[in-house]
Design a protein around this motif. Sequence first.
Motif, PDB file in Angstrom:
ATOM      1  N   ILE A 102       0.803  -1.250   0.140  1.00  0.00           N
ATOM      2  CA  ILE A 102      -0.188   0.016  -0.071  1.00  0.00           C
ATOM      3  C   ILE A 102       0.873   1.070   0.236  1.00  0.00           C
ATOM      4  CG2 ILE A 102      -1.972   1.226   1.131  1.00  0.00           C
ATOM      5  CD1 ILE A 102      -2.603  -1.685   0.072  1.00  0.00           C
ATOM      6  N   VAL A 103       1.888   1.297   0.849  1.00  0.00           N
ATOM      7  CA  VAL A 103       2.662   2.488   0.638  1.00  0.00           C
ATOM      8  C   VAL A 103       3.326   2.544  -0.703  1.00  0.00           C
ATOM      9  CG1 VAL A 103       5.016   3.403   1.812  1.00  0.00           C
ATOM     10  CG2 VAL A 103       3.251   2.046   3.131  1.00  0.00           C
ATOM     11  N   GLU A 104       3.972   1.323  -1.150  1.00  0.00           N
ATOM     12  CA  GLU A 104       4.589   1.471  -2.582  1.00  0.00           C
ATOM     13  C   GLU A 104       3.625   1.880  -3.585  1.00  0.00           C
ATOM     14  OE1 GLU A 104       6.865  -1.237  -5.817  1.00  0.00           O
ATOM     15  OE2 GLU A 104       6.555  -2.031  -3.719  1.00  0.00           O
ATOM     16  N   THR A 105       2.269   1.638  -3.513  1.00  0.00           N
ATOM     17  CA  THR A 105       1.316   2.039  -4.514  1.00  0.00           C
ATOM     18  C   THR A 105       0.941   3.585  -4.327  1.00  0.00           C
ATOM     19  OG1 THR A 105       0.382  -0.330  -4.418  1.00  0.00           O
ATOM     20  CG2 THR A 105      -0.861   1.575  -5.356  1.00  0.00           C
ATOM     21  N   LEU A 106       0.898   4.080  -2.991  1.00  0.00           N
ATOM     22  CA  LEU A 106       0.602   5.342  -2.943  1.00  0.00           C
ATOM     23  C   LEU A 106       1.942   6.421  -3.514  1.00  0.00           C
ATOM     24  CD1 LEU A 106      -1.217   7.497  -1.595  1.00  0.00           C
ATOM     25  CD2 LEU A 106       0.018   7.565   0.184  1.00  0.00           C
ATOM     26  N   ALA A 107       3.224   5.973  -3.316  1.00  0.00           N
ATOM     27  CA  ALA A 107       4.199   6.481  -3.763  1.00  0.00           C
ATOM     28  C   ALA A 107       4.240   6.386  -5.402  1.00  0.00           C
ATOM     29  CB  ALA A 107       5.782   5.788  -3.217  1.00  0.00           C
ATOM     30  N   TRP A 108       3.855   5.334  -5.835  1.00  0.00           N
ATOM     31  CA  TRP A 108       3.485   5.126  -7.405  1.00  0.00           C
ATOM     32  C   TRP A 108       2.612   6.163  -7.862  1.00  0.00           C
ATOM     33  CZ3 TRP A 108      -1.091   3.458  -9.251  1.00  0.00           C
ATOM     34  CH2 TRP A 108      -1.193   3.347 -10.590  1.00  0.00           C
ATOM     35  N   ALA A 109       1.596   6.527  -7.181  1.00  0.00           N
ATOM     36  CA  ALA A 109       0.533   7.199  -7.637  1.00  0.00           C
ATOM     37  C   ALA A 109       0.866   8.583  -7.653  1.00  0.00           C
ATOM     38  CB  ALA A 109      -0.683   7.093  -6.518  1.00  0.00           C
ATOM     39  N   CYS A 112       2.954   9.355 -10.544  1.00  0.00           N
ATOM     40  CA  CYS A 112       1.956   9.360 -11.849  1.00  0.00           C
ATOM     41  C   CYS A 112       1.318  10.534 -11.952  1.00  0.00           C
ATOM     42  CB  CYS A 112       1.164   8.008 -11.671  1.00  0.00           C
ATOM     43  SG  CYS A 112       2.084   6.718 -12.092  1.00  0.00           S
ATOM     44  N   GLY A 113       1.453  11.471 -10.940  1.00  0.00           N
ATOM     45  CA  GLY A 113       0.849  12.752 -10.916  1.00  0.00           C
ATOM     46  C   GLY A 113      -0.456  13.074  -9.883  1.00  0.00           C
ATOM     47  N   ALA A 114      -0.451  12.167  -9.178  1.00  0.00           N
ATOM     48  CA  ALA A 114      -1.784  12.220  -8.066  1.00  0.00           C
ATOM     49  C   ALA A 114      -1.488  12.802  -6.880  1.00  0.00           C
ATOM     50  CB  ALA A 114      -2.125  10.788  -7.571  1.00  0.00           C
ATOM     51  N   ARG A 115      -2.421  13.449  -6.338  1.00  0.00           N
ATOM     52  CA  ARG A 115      -2.364  14.210  -5.032  1.00  0.00           C
ATOM     53  C   ARG A 115      -2.401  13.167  -3.996  1.00  0.00           C
ATOM     54  NH1 ARG A 115      -1.759  19.659  -5.445  1.00  0.00           N
ATOM     55  NH2 ARG A 115      -0.415  19.148  -3.616  1.00  0.00           N
ATOM     56  N   THR A 116      -1.940  13.112  -2.763  1.00  0.00           N
ATOM     57  CA  THR A 116      -2.139  12.036  -1.906  1.00  0.00           C
ATOM     58  C   THR A 116      -2.665  12.174  -0.526  1.00  0.00           C
ATOM     59  OG1 THR A 116       0.072  12.216  -1.388  1.00  0.00           O
ATOM     60  CG2 THR A 116      -0.392  10.866  -3.071  1.00  0.00           C
ATOM     61  N   VAL A 117      -3.581  11.364  -0.040  1.00  0.00           N
ATOM     62  CA  VAL A 117      -4.022  11.349   1.445  1.00  0.00           C
ATOM     63  C   VAL A 117      -4.045   9.985   1.895  1.00  0.00           C
ATOM     64  CG1 VAL A 117      -6.038  11.565   2.389  1.00  0.00           C
ATOM     65  CG2 VAL A 117      -5.648  12.900   0.711  1.00  0.00           C
ATOM     66  N   ALA A 131       2.153  10.577   2.510  1.00  0.00           N
ATOM     67  CA  ALA A 131       1.086  11.248   1.961  1.00  0.00           C
ATOM     68  C   ALA A 131       1.180  12.826   2.235  1.00  0.00           C
ATOM     69  CB  ALA A 131      -0.071  10.679   2.657  1.00  0.00           C
ATOM     70  N   GLU A 132       0.684  13.515   1.483  1.00  0.00           N
ATOM     71  CA  GLU A 132       0.638  14.953   1.494  1.00  0.00           C
ATOM     72  C   GLU A 132      -0.375  15.431   2.724  1.00  0.00           C
ATOM     73  OE1 GLU A 132       0.843  17.141  -2.624  1.00  0.00           O
ATOM     74  OE2 GLU A 132      -0.219  15.037  -3.021  1.00  0.00           O
ATOM     75  N   VAL A 133      -1.424  14.773   2.810  1.00  0.00           N
ATOM     76  CA  VAL A 133      -2.264  14.784   4.104  1.00  0.00           C
ATOM     77  C   VAL A 133      -2.435  13.591   4.492  1.00  0.00           C
ATOM     78  CG1 VAL A 133      -4.702  15.552   4.600  1.00  0.00           C
ATOM     79  CG2 VAL A 133      -3.544  16.854   3.042  1.00  0.00           C
ATOM     80  N   ALA A 134      -2.278  13.480   5.928  1.00  0.00           N
ATOM     81  CA  ALA A 134      -2.580  12.223   6.589  1.00  0.00           C
ATOM     82  C   ALA A 134      -3.743  12.288   7.495  1.00  0.00           C
ATOM     83  CB  ALA A 134      -1.109  11.885   7.313  1.00  0.00           C
ATOM     84  N   LEU A 135      -4.822  11.539   7.309  1.00  0.00           N
ATOM     85  CA  LEU A 135      -5.870  11.344   8.271  1.00  0.00           C
ATOM     86  C   LEU A 135      -5.600  10.548   9.218  1.00  0.00           C
ATOM     87  CD1 LEU A 135      -8.798  11.987   5.611  1.00  0.00           C
ATOM     88  CD2 LEU A 135      -7.701  13.800   7.017  1.00  0.00           C
ATOM     89  N   ILE A 136      -5.277  10.620  10.440  1.00  0.00           N
ATOM     90  CA  ILE A 136      -4.895   9.827  11.509  1.00  0.00           C
ATOM     91  C   ILE A 136      -6.153   9.373  12.323  1.00  0.00           C
ATOM     92  CG2 ILE A 136      -3.271   9.222  13.469  1.00  0.00           C
ATOM     93  CD1 ILE A 136      -1.956   9.668  10.699  1.00  0.00           C
ATOM     94  N   THR A 137      -6.434   8.095  12.260  1.00  0.00           N
ATOM     95  CA  THR A 137      -7.704   7.835  13.351  1.00  0.00           C
ATOM     96  C   THR A 137      -7.091   7.589  14.868  1.00  0.00           C
ATOM     97  OG1 THR A 137      -7.133   5.147  12.912  1.00  0.00           O
ATOM     98  CG2 THR A 137      -8.785   6.538  11.303  1.00  0.00           C
ATOM     99  N   GLU A 138      -7.999   7.678  15.449  1.00  0.00           N
ATOM    100  CA  GLU A 138      -7.767   7.551  17.099  1.00  0.00           C
ATOM    101  C   GLU A 138      -8.303   6.233  17.382  1.00  0.00           C
ATOM    102  OE1 GLU A 138      -5.945   9.668  18.437  1.00  0.00           O
ATOM    103  OE2 GLU A 138      -5.513  11.212  16.837  1.00  0.00           O
ATOM    104  N   ALA A 139      -8.011   5.251  16.961  1.00  0.00           N
ATOM    105  CA  ALA A 139      -8.590   3.984  17.484  1.00  0.00           C
ATOM    106  C   ALA A 139      -7.981   3.464  18.718  1.00  0.00           C
ATOM    107  CB  ALA A 139      -8.344   2.867  16.281  1.00  0.00           C
ATOM    108  N   GLY A 140      -6.740   4.012  18.844  1.00  0.00           N
ATOM    109  CA  GLY A 140      -5.623   3.247  20.012  1.00  0.00           C
ATOM    110  C   GLY A 140      -5.055   1.948  19.452  1.00  0.00           C
ATOM    111  N   ASP A 141      -4.463   1.087  20.514  1.00  0.00           N
ATOM    112  CA  ASP A 141      -3.874  -0.007  20.009  1.00  0.00           C
ATOM    113  C   ASP A 141      -5.079  -1.147  19.612  1.00  0.00           C
ATOM    114  OD1 ASP A 141      -1.482   0.830  20.168  1.00  0.00           O
ATOM    115  OD2 ASP A 141      -0.989   0.192  22.342  1.00  0.00           O
ATOM    116  N   GLU A 142      -4.916  -1.825  18.630  1.00  0.00           N
ATOM    117  CA  GLU A 142      -5.852  -2.746  18.385  1.00  0.00           C
ATOM    118  C   GLU A 142      -5.243  -4.177  18.538  1.00  0.00           C
ATOM    119  OE1 GLU A 142      -9.625  -2.893  15.459  1.00  0.00           O
ATOM    120  OE2 GLU A 142      -7.844  -3.414  14.276  1.00  0.00           O
TER     121      GLU A 142
END
Length: 347
Positions: A102-109, A112-117, A131-142
Motif C-alpha cells: 500500500i505504501v509503494e502504491t501510494l508512492a507510485w500514484a 504518476c501525478g496524483a495528489r495523496t491522502v 502522504a501529503e495529507v494524513a488523516l490519522i484515526t484515533e482507535a488506539g492499539d488494536e
Amino acid sequence: MTTSRMRAEIDEQPDALARTIEALLPRASDVGLLARDTRQVLFIARGSSDNAAVYGRYLVESHTGRLATLAAPSIATAYRSRVDLSGVLAVAISQSGKTEEIVETLAWAADCGARTVAVTNGAASPLAEAAEVALITEAGDELAVPATKTYTTQLAALAVLALGLGARVDRADLRRAPDEVRRLIAETEAHEALPAIVAELAAVQGVVVSGRGIAFGTALELALKIKEACYLHAMGLSYADLLHGPIAVVDERTPALLVAADSGPTLPGTIALARRVRGAGARAYGIGGGDGLAGACSRALPGPDLPEWVAPLGLIVPGQLVVEALARDLGVDPDVPRGLNKVTQTD
C-alpha cells in the motif's frame, strides 16, 4: 467465560469514533485544498481497509459528484505500469500504515501525478509519512486480529474526506455516530434475536451476505469477518449481483444475511430480496433496514438511527457482535484466527 479481546475492542468503538471525529473534522478543509485541482478519487487498500474503501467510493460518487474507483495495487507493484493520474486524488487506507504494497502504491500514484491522502491508525507510519495529507484515526492499539475499531474509525475518516470534497450532507449526523454506536451495542447485546441467529449460523457451513450501494462495503466486511474469525464460507455480494445467478446457492442450508440503512434508495430492494430468500425456503437474517426489513426477515437485529450516508459506522456493529459470539460458539478464538497476522504483507 473470559471476554475476548475482540469483544472488548467492539465496546471501545464509541470512544474511538468520538476521538477520531473530533480530531479529523477540522482536517476536512485540508482535504478540500489538496483536492481543489482534482476531479476523481482513487482508493488504495486491502482487506478490511478495502471494504472501507468501497464505502468511500459509494459515498464520494453519490454525494460529491466525483468519479471514484478502487485501485489494483499490482498495476504498481507487479506490472510497474505508468498511468496518467493527473487530476486524481489517491487515498491509501491501512490500519497500521506499514503494509509495504500500500505504501509503494501510494508512492507510485504520486509519481504518476496524483495528489495523496493517507487514512491510517499509525501516526508515525511509512504511509502517513508518504502522504501529503494524513488523516490519522484515533482507535488506539488494536490487539485482536479481526479489525473492529480500526475499521469503523476508517469509515469516520472517509466521511470527513467526503465532507472535504464537498459532500452535500449534515456533518451533525457524523457527530451523532459515537452515541448511536454505544446505544446499538447495548441494544444488540440484549436483543433476543442475537443468540438465536448465532445458534442457527453455527449449524450451517456457509452464508450469503448482501447489501447494496452505501451499505455494500458493510456486507463485504461482515462476510470477511465470518470467514476469518469463524472459518465459515461467506459470500459478500451486492444484491444486484446476487440476483444475477448466485441466488441459486441460497437454500435451507445456506441462509442470507442482509444489511441496509433504515432509509435510502436501496432499502426497498433489500426488503424484496429478503422476501425472495424466504420464499425459496431459506432463512433471511436482517441487520438494520428498519421495521420493513425486520418484517421481511426470519430474524433481525436493529441498525443505527442514522441517515444512509453515515449509517455504515453503526451498521457493521451488530454484525461484529454476531461474529464474535459465533466464533466462541464454534470453539474458535476470535482474537487470533489461524493463518493471520495483524499486519499482512503482499507482493
